[in-house]
Scaffold this motif. Sequence first.
Motif, PDB file in Angstrom:
ATOM      1  N   LYS A  66      50.701  -7.814  -1.324  1.00  0.00           N
ATOM      2  CA  LYS A  66      51.599  -8.404  -0.328  1.00  0.00           C
ATOM      3  C   LYS A  66      52.915  -7.647  -0.272  1.00  0.00           C
ATOM      4  CE  LYS A  66      54.366 -12.540  -0.070  1.00  0.00           C
ATOM      5  NZ  LYS A  66      55.544 -11.779  -0.478  1.00  0.00           N
ATOM      6  N   PRO A  68      56.963  -7.729   0.963  1.00  0.00           N
ATOM      7  CA  PRO A  68      57.948  -8.822   0.944  1.00  0.00           C
ATOM      8  C   PRO A  68      58.068  -9.506   2.296  1.00  0.00           C
ATOM      9  CG  PRO A  68      59.022  -6.667   0.857  1.00  0.00           C
ATOM     10  CD  PRO A  68      57.568  -6.405   0.745  1.00  0.00           C
ATOM     11  N   LEU A  69      58.429 -10.770   2.253  1.00  0.00           N
ATOM     12  CA  LEU A  69      58.600 -11.559   3.480  1.00  0.00           C
ATOM     13  C   LEU A  69      60.043 -12.039   3.563  1.00  0.00           C
ATOM     14  CD1 LEU A  69      55.304 -13.630   3.199  1.00  0.00           C
ATOM     15  CD2 LEU A  69      55.763 -11.791   4.831  1.00  0.00           C
ATOM     16  N   THR A  70      60.608 -11.960   4.752  1.00  0.00           N
ATOM     17  CA  THR A  70      62.004 -12.360   4.958  1.00  0.00           C
ATOM     18  C   THR A  70      62.114 -13.875   5.016  1.00  0.00           C
ATOM     19  OG1 THR A  70      62.458 -10.324   6.150  1.00  0.00           O
ATOM     20  CG2 THR A  70      63.943 -12.164   6.572  1.00  0.00           C
ATOM     21  N   THR A  71      63.147 -14.409   4.341  1.00  0.00           N
ATOM     22  CA  THR A  71      63.444 -15.842   4.442  1.00  0.00           C
ATOM     23  C   THR A  71      64.864 -15.989   4.974  1.00  0.00           C
ATOM     24  OG1 THR A  71      62.081 -16.288   2.508  1.00  0.00           O
ATOM     25  CG2 THR A  71      63.599 -18.020   3.160  1.00  0.00           C
ATOM     26  N   ASN A  81      57.241 -17.194   0.803  1.00  0.00           N
ATOM     27  CA  ASN A  81      56.796 -16.768  -0.531  1.00  0.00           C
ATOM     28  C   ASN A  81      56.584 -17.963  -1.443  1.00  0.00           C
ATOM     29  OD1 ASN A  81      57.076 -13.900   0.020  1.00  0.00           O
ATOM     30  ND2 ASN A  81      59.256 -14.375   0.158  1.00  0.00           N
ATOM     31  N   GLU A 256      52.851  -8.303  -5.687  1.00  0.00           N
ATOM     32  CA  GLU A 256      53.940  -7.943  -4.772  1.00  0.00           C
ATOM     33  C   GLU A 256      55.109  -7.394  -5.578  1.00  0.00           C
ATOM     34  OE1 GLU A 256      55.824 -11.288  -2.865  1.00  0.00           O
ATOM     35  OE2 GLU A 256      55.702 -12.521  -4.669  1.00  0.00           O
ATOM     36  N   HIS A 259      61.284  -6.888  -5.368  1.00  0.00           N
ATOM     37  CA  HIS A 259      62.324  -6.831  -4.319  1.00  0.00           C
ATOM     38  C   HIS A 259      61.920  -7.559  -3.049  1.00  0.00           C
ATOM     39  CE1 HIS A 259      60.255  -3.833  -1.845  1.00  0.00           C
ATOM     40  NE2 HIS A 259      60.050  -3.089  -2.919  1.00  0.00           N
ATOM     41  N   GLY A 260      62.916  -7.760  -2.183  1.00  0.00           N
ATOM     42  CA  GLY A 260      62.686  -8.406  -0.904  1.00  0.00           C
ATOM     43  C   GLY A 260      62.424  -7.394   0.195  1.00  0.00           C
ATOM     44  N   SER A 261      62.591  -7.834   1.439  1.00  0.00           N
ATOM     45  CA  SER A 261      62.161  -7.025   2.584  1.00  0.00           C
ATOM     46  C   SER A 261      63.173  -5.952   2.974  1.00  0.00           C
ATOM     47  CB  SER A 261      61.900  -7.954   3.769  1.00  0.00           C
ATOM     48  OG  SER A 261      63.050  -8.749   4.022  1.00  0.00           O
ATOM     49  N   ALA A 262      64.318  -5.905   2.275  1.00  0.00           N
ATOM     50  CA  ALA A 262      65.372  -4.904   2.553  1.00  0.00           C
ATOM     51  C   ALA A 262      65.461  -4.597   4.049  1.00  0.00           C
ATOM     52  CB  ALA A 262      65.127  -3.640   1.720  1.00  0.00           C
ATOM     53  N   LYS A 264      67.633  -4.093   6.236  1.00  0.00           N
ATOM     54  CA  LYS A 264      68.546  -3.099   6.827  1.00  0.00           C
ATOM     55  C   LYS A 264      67.946  -1.691   6.809  1.00  0.00           C
ATOM     56  CE  LYS A 264      71.387  -2.323   2.706  1.00  0.00           C
ATOM     57  NZ  LYS A 264      72.628  -2.580   2.012  1.00  0.00           N
ATOM     58  N   ASN A 272      62.091   2.995  -1.603  1.00  0.00           N
ATOM     59  CA  ASN A 272      61.185   3.454  -2.656  1.00  0.00           C
ATOM     60  C   ASN A 272      59.855   2.685  -2.618  1.00  0.00           C
ATOM     61  OD1 ASN A 272      60.018   4.252  -5.059  1.00  0.00           O
ATOM     62  ND2 ASN A 272      61.931   4.131  -6.221  1.00  0.00           N
ATOM     63  N   TYR A 312      65.991   7.959  -2.346  1.00  0.00           N
ATOM     64  CA  TYR A 312      67.444   8.005  -2.569  1.00  0.00           C
ATOM     65  C   TYR A 312      67.898   7.237  -3.804  1.00  0.00           C
ATOM     66  CZ  TYR A 312      68.051   3.164  -1.072  1.00  0.00           C
ATOM     67  OH  TYR A 312      68.007   1.796  -1.009  1.00  0.00           O
TER      68      TYR A 312
HETATM   69  P1  NAD Z   1      66.166  -7.100  -1.180  1.00  0.00           P
HETATM   70  O1  NAD Z   1      65.420  -6.968  -2.458  1.00  0.00           O
HETATM   71  O2  NAD Z   1      65.368  -7.069   0.057  1.00  0.00           O
HETATM   72  O3  NAD Z   1      67.234  -5.921  -1.070  1.00  0.00           O
HETATM   73  C1  NAD Z   1      68.423  -5.857  -1.805  1.00  0.00           C
HETATM   74  C2  NAD Z   1      68.815  -4.375  -1.928  1.00  0.00           C
HETATM   75  O4  NAD Z   1      68.016  -3.773  -2.928  1.00  0.00           O
HETATM   76  C3  NAD Z   1      68.534  -3.555  -0.680  1.00  0.00           C
HETATM   77  O5  NAD Z   1      69.558  -3.604   0.239  1.00  0.00           O
HETATM   78  C4  NAD Z   1      68.379  -2.184  -1.272  1.00  0.00           C
HETATM   79  O6  NAD Z   1      69.647  -1.618  -1.505  1.00  0.00           O
HETATM   80  C5  NAD Z   1      67.687  -2.456  -2.584  1.00  0.00           C
HETATM   81  N1  NAD Z   1      66.224  -2.335  -2.484  1.00  0.00           N
HETATM   82  C6  NAD Z   1      65.314  -3.307  -2.298  1.00  0.00           C
HETATM   83  N2  NAD Z   1      64.094  -2.801  -2.260  1.00  0.00           N
HETATM   84  C7  NAD Z   1      64.225  -1.478  -2.434  1.00  0.00           C
HETATM   85  C8  NAD Z   1      63.296  -0.389  -2.490  1.00  0.00           C
HETATM   86  N3  NAD Z   1      61.973  -0.565  -2.379  1.00  0.00           N
HETATM   87  N4  NAD Z   1      63.791   0.869  -2.658  1.00  0.00           N
HETATM   88  C9  NAD Z   1      65.095   1.071  -2.784  1.00  0.00           C
HETATM   89  N5  NAD Z   1      66.017   0.106  -2.742  1.00  0.00           N
HETATM   90  C10 NAD Z   1      65.579  -1.167  -2.578  1.00  0.00           C
HETATM   91  O7  NAD Z   1      67.023  -8.441  -1.292  1.00  0.00           O
HETATM   92  P2  NAD Z   1      67.818  -9.265  -0.194  1.00  0.00           P
HETATM   93  O8  NAD Z   1      68.545  -8.323   0.722  1.00  0.00           O
HETATM   94  O9  NAD Z   1      68.550 -10.265  -0.963  1.00  0.00           O
HETATM   95  O10 NAD Z   1      66.704 -10.012   0.625  1.00  0.00           O
HETATM   96  C11 NAD Z   1      66.169  -9.575   1.873  1.00  0.00           C
HETATM   97  C12 NAD Z   1      65.095 -10.541   2.324  1.00  0.00           C
HETATM   98  O11 NAD Z   1      63.978 -10.463   1.441  1.00  0.00           O
HETATM   99  C13 NAD Z   1      65.542 -12.014   2.323  1.00  0.00           C
HETATM  100  O12 NAD Z   1      65.051 -12.615   3.502  1.00  0.00           O
HETATM  101  C14 NAD Z   1      64.875 -12.599   1.100  1.00  0.00           C
HETATM  102  O13 NAD Z   1      64.601 -13.957   1.237  1.00  0.00           O
HETATM  103  C15 NAD Z   1      63.603 -11.796   1.055  1.00  0.00           C
HETATM  104  N6  NAD Z   1      62.972 -11.725  -0.282  1.00  0.00           N
HETATM  105  C16 NAD Z   1      61.629 -11.755  -0.308  1.00  0.00           C
HETATM  106  C17 NAD Z   1      60.957 -11.633  -1.512  1.00  0.00           C
HETATM  107  C18 NAD Z   1      59.469 -11.661  -1.500  1.00  0.00           C
HETATM  108  O14 NAD Z   1      58.854 -11.474  -0.463  1.00  0.00           O
HETATM  109  N7  NAD Z   1      58.820 -11.891  -2.619  1.00  0.00           N
HETATM  110  C19 NAD Z   1      61.679 -11.444  -2.695  1.00  0.00           C
HETATM  111  C20 NAD Z   1      63.077 -11.378  -2.627  1.00  0.00           C
HETATM  112  C21 NAD Z   1      63.720 -11.506  -1.413  1.00  0.00           C
END
Ligand code: NAD
Length: 331
Positions: A66, A68-71, A81, A256, A259-262, A264, A272, A312
Amino acid sequence: MPTITLIPGDGTGPELTSAARRVIEAAGAAVTWEVVEAGEKALERYGTPLPEEVLASIRRNRVALKGPLTTPVGTGFRSVNVALRQALGLYANLRPARTLPGIPSRYQDVDLVVVRENTEDLYAGIEHMVGEDAAESIKIITRRASERIVRFAFEYALAHGRHKVTAVHKANIMKCTDGLFLACARKVAEEYPAIAFEDRIVDNMCLQLVQKPELYDVLVMPNLYGDIISDLCAGLVGGLGVAPGANLGEEVAVFEPVHGSAPKYAGQNKVNPLATILSGVMMLEHIGETAAAARIRRAVERVLRAGKQVTYDLGGQAGTQEMADAIIAAL
Ligand code: NAD
């Protein structure tokens, strides 16, 4: 040949799962994929972020990879999730944090495993406004879920040659809820005399992990602390870009990244893919495709040691797909 449910996910999820899928296929793993949509795309198309078909597919195949999914934060629909973990009885969230070669990090030789209870605690989702100016959230801790997750941690420790389990809690303040968790942990620990057991208050645990992570091994804790501590542990080994995870239940398993869906970075071929690829490796080990899993681990280590074709966050300039290509070339 096993069929794996593949949920591409939101934000950067689709590019990450596509990279992981290419690596898994190139490693010669005997799997086929059933792709189903959850999250924002499913909400647009079917009016729900978690269509019944997604749950049915995972129940049928028993294994899913899976993205990541945005919440939405603060408002909007409940976390898909959390709903998925609850609906499928995925009670254990397993998040290993191990130092990999060639990754810039302040710490060396970190080898921790976070075992997070995945179904209750403040994630039970029972919260509401009390009048206009107060809000209340109910923390649920049960004996059944606490004993089950601690037993999982000890069984994991036994099966993987680990020596110690540390229960993490805040039972000095939440004497009832965390007190119950700690009492359950102590009771289950008695069944495993070959594995050392200790407990730490969660704030002290944070300090200890930052100062001397080498003293710890398997950590087991309720849901919220597990969420936070697993990001901390990811930070000890190079960041969220390299931290994989598994949600495990009696019947099914969903793999999964931590990390989340990042969002931006969505569509930029930038983030990564390793956390998703390593989640895929955990999945291959789970289904017995251990040779393909070992090949991927070796290829990943070669790419990291060379240090050129990395994204990066690891100090490189490669894109998501270029890093996956480098891993495929190193297989
Ligand atoms: P995030 O983990 O998506 O990102 C936070 C920061 O971590 C990013 O801006 C980036 O700088 C870095 N990052 C994350 N993944 C990376 C990767 N693969 N490679 C390099 N850098 C990485 O956390 P967030 O911004 O707090 O959450 C974004 C969305 O994701 C929210 O909607 C949240 O609810 C969701 N989320 C989903 C899950 C899941 O699906 N299990 C877990 C956590 C957060």
